[in-house]
Design a protein around this motif. Structure first.
Motif, PDB file in Angstrom:
ATOM      1  N   THR A  11       0.797  -1.110  -0.398  1.00  0.00           N
ATOM      2  CA  THR A  11       0.446  -0.225   0.116  1.00  0.00           C
ATOM      3  C   THR A  11       0.707   1.287  -0.015  1.00  0.00           C
ATOM      4  N   LEU A  12       1.993   1.155   0.770  1.00  0.00           N
ATOM      5  CA  LEU A  12       2.948   2.505   0.698  1.00  0.00           C
ATOM      6  C   LEU A  12       4.385   1.751   1.214  1.00  0.00           C
ATOM      7  N   GLU A  13       5.402   2.471   0.143  1.00  0.00           N
ATOM      8  CA  GLU A  13       6.606   1.973   0.594  1.00  0.00           C
ATOM      9  C   GLU A  13       7.615   3.030   0.055  1.00  0.00           C
ATOM     10  N   PRO A  14       8.065   3.974   1.104  1.00  0.00           N
ATOM     11  CA  PRO A  14       8.509   5.080   0.932  1.00  0.00           C
ATOM     12  C   PRO A  14       9.278   5.220   0.343  1.00  0.00           C
ATOM     13  N   ARG A  15      10.434   4.081   0.013  1.00  0.00           N
ATOM     14  CA  ARG A  15      11.998   4.043  -0.079  1.00  0.00           C
ATOM     15  C   ARG A  15      11.953   3.822  -1.490  1.00  0.00           C
ATOM     16  N   PRO A  17      10.482   3.986  -5.502  1.00  0.00           N
ATOM     17  CA  PRO A  17       9.906   5.184  -6.682  1.00  0.00           C
ATOM     18  C   PRO A  17       8.673   5.644  -6.451  1.00  0.00           C
ATOM     19  N   ASN A  18       8.079   6.911  -6.437  1.00  0.00           N
ATOM     20  CA  ASN A  18       6.713   7.498  -6.822  1.00  0.00           C
ATOM     21  C   ASN A  18       6.788   6.313  -8.322  1.00  0.00           C
ATOM     22  N   LYS A  19       7.585   6.366  -9.668  1.00  0.00           N
ATOM     23  CA  LYS A  19       7.495   6.191 -10.759  1.00  0.00           C
ATOM     24  C   LYS A  19       7.468   4.693 -11.259  1.00  0.00           C
ATOM     25  N   SER A  20       6.856   3.329 -11.172  1.00  0.00           N
ATOM     26  CA  SER A  20       6.436   2.536 -11.387  1.00  0.00           C
ATOM     27  C   SER A  20       7.347   2.034 -11.526  1.00  0.00           C
ATOM     28  N   THR A  21       8.055   0.554 -11.293  1.00  0.00           N
ATOM     29  CA  THR A  21       9.189   0.103 -12.420  1.00  0.00           C
ATOM     30  C   THR A  21       8.823  -0.585 -13.216  1.00  0.00           C
ATOM     31  N   GLY A  22       7.194  -1.030 -13.015  1.00  0.00           N
ATOM     32  CA  GLY A  22       6.569  -2.089 -13.853  1.00  0.00           C
ATOM     33  C   GLY A  22       5.706  -2.366 -13.315  1.00  0.00           C
ATOM     34  N   LEU A  23       4.121  -2.456 -14.096  1.00  0.00           N
ATOM     35  CA  LEU A  23       3.015  -2.557 -13.882  1.00  0.00           C
ATOM     36  C   LEU A  23       3.177  -4.211 -12.544  1.00  0.00           C
ATOM     37  N   PHE A  24       3.095  -4.815 -12.970  1.00  0.00           N
ATOM     38  CA  PHE A  24       3.112  -6.377 -11.880  1.00  0.00           C
ATOM     39  C   PHE A  24       4.218  -6.601 -11.893  1.00  0.00           C
ATOM     40  N   GLY A  25       4.815  -6.733 -10.304  1.00  0.00           N
ATOM     41  CA  GLY A  25       6.006  -7.366  -9.864  1.00  0.00           C
ATOM     42  C   GLY A  25       6.897  -6.169 -10.092  1.00  0.00           C
ATOM     43  N   GLY A  26       6.608  -4.617  -9.868  1.00  0.00           N
ATOM     44  CA  GLY A  26       7.817  -3.797  -9.554  1.00  0.00           C
ATOM     45  C   GLY A  26       7.328  -3.415  -8.565  1.00  0.00           C
ATOM     46  N   GLY A  30       3.912   3.635  -3.935  1.00  0.00           N
ATOM     47  CA  GLY A  30       2.263   3.823  -4.094  1.00  0.00           C
ATOM     48  C   GLY A  30       1.852   4.646  -4.046  1.00  0.00           C
ATOM     49  N   ILE A  31       2.330   6.033  -3.891  1.00  0.00           N
ATOM     50  CA  ILE A  31       2.822   7.280  -4.314  1.00  0.00           C
ATOM     51  C   ILE A  31       1.662   8.072  -5.650  1.00  0.00           C
ATOM     52  N   LEU A  32       1.033   8.324  -5.543  1.00  0.00           N
ATOM     53  CA  LEU A  32       0.487   8.734  -7.289  1.00  0.00           C
ATOM     54  C   LEU A  32       0.724  10.240  -7.628  1.00  0.00           C
ATOM     55  N   ASN A  33       1.535  10.630  -8.568  1.00  0.00           N
ATOM     56  CA  ASN A  33       1.428  11.585  -9.717  1.00  0.00           C
ATOM     57  C   ASN A  33       1.086  11.366 -10.186  1.00  0.00           C
ATOM     58  N   THR A 105       1.362  -2.663  -9.586  1.00  0.00           N
ATOM     59  CA  THR A 105       2.226  -1.977  -8.664  1.00  0.00           C
ATOM     60  C   THR A 105       2.785  -0.604  -9.474  1.00  0.00           C
ATOM     61  N   ASP A 106       2.044  -0.715 -10.168  1.00  0.00           N
ATOM     62  CA  ASP A 106       1.513   1.366 -10.547  1.00  0.00           C
ATOM     63  C   ASP A 106       0.287   1.787 -10.021  1.00  0.00           C
ATOM     64  N   PRO A 107       0.296   2.873  -9.798  1.00  0.00           N
ATOM     65  CA  PRO A 107      -0.582   3.394  -9.166  1.00  0.00           C
ATOM     66  C   PRO A 107      -1.575   4.382  -9.708  1.00  0.00           C
ATOM     67  N   SER A 108      -1.303   3.907 -11.080  1.00  0.00           N
ATOM     68  CA  SER A 108      -2.658   4.926 -11.900  1.00  0.00           C
ATOM     69  C   SER A 108      -3.482   3.999 -12.545  1.00  0.00           C
ATOM     70  N   VAL A 109      -2.695   2.346 -12.958  1.00  0.00           N
ATOM     71  CA  VAL A 109      -3.848   0.988 -12.716  1.00  0.00           C
ATOM     72  C   VAL A 109      -4.212   1.248 -11.562  1.00  0.00           C
ATOM     73  N   GLN A 110      -3.781   0.912 -10.384  1.00  0.00           N
ATOM     74  CA  GLN A 110      -4.398   0.931  -9.509  1.00  0.00           C
ATOM     75  C   GLN A 110      -5.975   1.509  -9.800  1.00  0.00           C
ATOM     76  N   SER A 111      -5.611   2.769  -9.459  1.00  0.00           N
ATOM     77  CA  SER A 111      -6.683   4.184  -9.816  1.00  0.00           C
ATOM     78  C   SER A 111      -8.201   4.172 -10.711  1.00  0.00           C
ATOM     79  N   ILE A 112      -7.255   3.673 -12.421  1.00  0.00           N
ATOM     80  CA  ILE A 112      -8.066   3.541 -13.280  1.00  0.00           C
ATOM     81  C   ILE A 112      -8.865   2.074 -13.267  1.00  0.00           C
TER      82      ILE A 112
END
Length: 347
Positions: A11-15, A17-26, A30-33, A105-112
């Motif tokens: 859900t939240l892992e500040p360590r 990056p905000n931009k996901s490194t992969g859609l699944f398994g990345g 968890g912060i969506l910009n 693991t991409d927060p934009s996918v989660q929102s959509i």
């Protein structure tokens, strides 16, 4: 190939990056910009989806209440069976969208996917709403039992059911990809013989309230199909090990068998309905299958069905902005919303 199970996204892992490194398994914080996402054009998809907001009880069903009893028996039967079909397909979509978002693991996918899940919940509510407008509670309940008891419908939904449940039991990349294939089929082809039935009633000035509601569901499903197709292509690109001839063959075979099952279902439920030519319906189903294959980056299976053989449907489907995906090109229709003055409670 070892099919490693995916973990649910943190859900939240500040360590991370905000931009996901992969859609699944990345990895993602968890912060969506929305200004810093891996697939920037998906923000436009999100905006189109939220711009489609509507509620079932905004649609005035007063004329349908009066007209249902005047329909032919074959039309009444088809009406109830098709509502049963649509509810059987839409109800699992709310949960499936949420399940995909849990592993994304991409927060934009989660929102959509959250917006899509909400819209599918509205769709399912709308089927209860229209039935409560026109038939008794006993008939409403009977209609919602079709997905559990009707042998033709059970056969038609069997493969989809197996794959959706396989994703629940084994959440790996292969099952996510296969679930997206069935979701694209559902959003882009499975609904459409049912939609055509209601549009056929509307062109005879029958059950226009129901048709209006269906057109708004149709508009949503076109957007859902567009996004799922893009998500499928992006996921496959990020997981190239699955982009094999064997998997492509599976997709084509899934489309072929799904088309055959859809043809069987449409012949079963529409055989006695005036105004629908079953040969045209067959061509329309194959035309829709071709559209979804193109959107998923694949070749057409039915080259003789690249054009819509049921062009009259265009008058009943809301415009989707975007010629690249080759959706219907008709202007949005106005519809009558209920209010305190003309509300459903007063009917």
């Amino acid at each position: 190939m070892q099919k490693a199970l995916l973990e649910k996204a943190k859900t939240l892992e500040p360590r991370n990056p905000n931009k996901s490194t992969g859609l699944f398994g990345g990895k993602s914080s968890g912060i969506l910009n929305w200004n810093d996402i891996a697939y920037p054009h998906w923000y436009k998809m999100y905006k189109r989806l939220v711009g489609n907001y509507w509620q079932a009880d905004e649609i005035n069903m007063s004329s349908d209440v009066k007209q249902f009893a005047t329909l032919e028996k074959s039309e009444q039967d088809a009406y109830l069976k098709i509502i049963g079909l649509l509810s059987t397909l839409d109800a699992p979509q709310t949960r499936t969208a949420l399940l995909i978002s849990l592993y994304a693991t991409d927060p934009s996918v989660q929102s959509i996917m959250a917006v899509i899940a909400q819209q599918e919940a509205v769709h399912n509510e709308s089927y209860s709403y229209v039935l409560s407008s026109v038939v008794s509670l006993d008939k409403q309940n009977k209609s919602f039992q079709f997905g559990r008891k009707d042998p033709v419908l059970l056969k038609r939904n069997e493969n989809l059911t197996k794959q959706y449940n396989a994703f629940v039991e084994e959440p790996n990349i292969e099952n996510i990809l296969k679930t997206m294939v069935y979701t694209a089929l559902l959003e882009g082809m499975f609904f459409y013989s049912g939609f055509a039935f209601f549009y056929n009633l509307a062109r005879q000035n029958k059950m226009v309230g129901t048709s209006t509601m269906i057109s708004y569901i149709n508009r949503d499903e076109l957007e859902h199909g567009r996004f799922i197709s893009e998500l499928f292509r992006a996921t496959l690109a990020e997981n190239a090990a699955y982009n094999t001839a064997e998997f492509t063959d599976w997709v084509y075979e899934t489309f072929r068998s799904s088309v055959e099952l859809e043809l069987e279902w449409s012949s079963y439920v529409l055989a006695d309905v005036d105004g629908i030519d079953l040969d045209e319906m067959s061509g329309y189903i194959k035309y829709r299958a071709n559209k979804m294959l193109r959107m998923m980056g694949l070749s057409e299976l039915y080259p003789e069905h690249v054009d819509n053989p049921m062009k009259w449907i265009r008058a009943y489907v809301d415009n989707i902005d975007g010629t690249k995906t080759d959706f219907f090109e008709q202007k949005s229709r106005q519809y009558s919303k209920t209010s305190d003055l003309n509300g459903f409670d007063d009917l």
